[in-house]
Write an enzyme that holds these catalytic residues in place. Structure first.
Site, PDB file in Angstrom:
ATOM      1  N   CYS A  85       0.895  -0.968   0.081  1.00  0.00           N
ATOM      2  CA  CYS A  85      -0.087   0.110   0.062  1.00  0.00           C
ATOM      3  C   CYS A  85       0.804   1.144   0.011  1.00  0.00           C
ATOM      4  CB  CYS A  85      -0.889  -0.060   1.162  1.00  0.00           C
ATOM      5  SG  CYS A  85      -2.202   1.338   1.418  1.00  0.00           S
TER       6      CYS A  85
ATOM      7  N   ASP B 145       0.475   3.761   1.689  1.00  0.00           N
ATOM      8  CA  ASP B 145       0.663   4.635   3.108  1.00  0.00           C
ATOM      9  C   ASP B 145       1.978   4.932   3.369  1.00  0.00           C
ATOM     10  OD1 ASP B 145       0.489   4.562   6.115  1.00  0.00           O
ATOM     11  OD2 ASP B 145      -1.493   4.498   5.468  1.00  0.00           O
TER      12      ASP B 145
ATOM     13  N   ARG C 253       3.626   5.206   6.293  1.00  0.00           N
ATOM     14  CA  ARG C 253       3.803   4.700   7.532  1.00  0.00           C
ATOM     15  C   ARG C 253       4.053   3.223   7.197  1.00  0.00           C
ATOM     16  NH1 ARG C 253      -1.485   6.119  10.758  1.00  0.00           N
ATOM     17  NH2 ARG C 253      -2.391   5.467   8.709  1.00  0.00           N
TER      18      ARG C 253
ATOM     19  N   HIS D 213      -2.222  -3.868   5.120  1.00  0.00           N
ATOM     20  CA  HIS D 213      -1.970  -3.060   6.725  1.00  0.00           C
ATOM     21  C   HIS D 213      -3.625  -3.035   7.199  1.00  0.00           C
ATOM     22  CE1 HIS D 213      -2.943   1.336   5.912  1.00  0.00           C
ATOM     23  NE2 HIS D 213      -2.674   0.986   4.856  1.00  0.00           N
TER      24      HIS D 213
ATOM     25  N   CYS E 264      -6.447   0.378   6.855  1.00  0.00           N
ATOM     26  CA  CYS E 264      -6.321   0.745   5.466  1.00  0.00           C
ATOM     27  C   CYS E 264      -7.529   1.977   5.153  1.00  0.00           C
ATOM     28  CB  CYS E 264      -6.095  -0.487   4.617  1.00  0.00           C
ATOM     29  SG  CYS E 264      -5.810   0.340   2.971  1.00  0.00           S
TER      30      CYS E 264
END
Length: 291
Positions: free
Chosen positions: A108, A110, A112, A165, A168
């Site tokens: 993903c 993202d 983080r 994750h 999400c």
């Protein structure tokens, strides 16, 4: 992308220089079966860098920007480069010589969930990466397919890791009926996973439903990777290639192995249940059925 993105300004920070793991010699903390990185293999004289030289900034803390200038990021890059040169002078020569990663990471976008940060033994040169919203593997995504082909056919990676994750934002958005613009077309893939598993999902309490969909989305993506001619032709050639499905929990920083690893065409053809039931199997390498 997470649900927090919808109401928080949780930007990735300018992390002070971090020494990539691949410039260090193997240590007792490294898994015994970890493949040697290209950089470690070529720069034999590089010494282990003291832990005191590795500094991480708190998540989300970044020097504020002044207007359109990003000079603070350029300054941080310069500091990182200088620290690397002081600690391992041969590092960049090894980097410039080429790459030979063992892993392809399909994850993903993202901010983080960067693979070389959440797995301490990975650094530059160790992992080839493709990321998108909600770690979707689509058969019509030419960008992803190009990365997959290059990684499998040319870099000869041995492991493909599909990593989602929990919490999400893409999955949250896919579970709602709200419109999100162009993104809705991409999230149809996740909505399709929900529709295919609606009974299983609605049997779970609301608090766990999103987490389950995150896992099911990874499982479907693993099946889609295995369904490509790229992966199936590699297996037909006898190339070692394993496809894994993982999920990362932001709350504790731990990766969960969903235990859906597929390591060859024989596994797909012999087991037509569960995840493997979703894998499309081609007749033979390089030839379309009926030709």
């Amino acid at each position: 992308m997470t649900e927090d993105d919808q109401h928080n300004h949780h930007h990735g920070g300018t992390t002070p220089p971090r020494v990539p793991s691949s410039v260090t010699q193997s240590s007792p903390q490294s898994p015994p079966d970890s493949p040697p990185s290209l950089i470690t293999g070529r720069a034999k004289s590089i010494t282990t860098i003291a832990p005191s030289k590795i500094r991480l900034a708190p998540v989300g803390q970044c020097a504020p920007s002044e207007g359109a200038s990003l000079q603070h990021l350029l300054d941080s890059n310069k500091e990182w480069s200088e620290n690397i040169l002081n600690s391992a002078p041969e590092f960049f020569d090894a980097m410039a010589a080429g790459q030979a990663p063992q892993y392809l990471w399909l994850g993903c976008s993202d901010s983080r969930v960067p693979p070389t940060e959440i797995i301490s033994t990975l650094g530059p040169g160790d992992v080839f990466v493709h990321r998108n919203i909600a770690n979707v593997i689509s058969h019509s995504d030419m960008s992803m397919l190009s990365v997959l082909q290059y990684a499998v056919d040319y870099l000869k990676v041995k492991h493909i890791i599909v990593c989602g994750h929990y919490r999400c934002g893409g999955v949250f958005a896919a579970m709602s009926n709200k419109q999100h613009g162009l993104l809705d077309n991409w999230l149809r893939h996740v909505k399709d996973v929900y529709a295919a598993n609606q009974g299983q999902l609605e049997a779970v309490a609301d608090s766990g439903r999103t987490d389950l969909l995150c896992e099911l989305n990874v499982e479907r993506s693993v099946a889609n990777v295995c369904s490509t001619t790229i992966v199936q032709n590699a297996w037909a050639r006898g190339q070692e290639l394993h496809v894994h499905g993982w999920c990362f929990r932001l709350a504790d920083g731990l990766l969960r192995d969903l235990r859906v690893t597929v390591s060859g065409r024989k596994e797909v053809t012999m087991n037509g249940t569960g995840l493997l039931a979703d894998v499309f199997v081609y007749d033979k390498e390089g030839v379309a059925p009926g030709h």
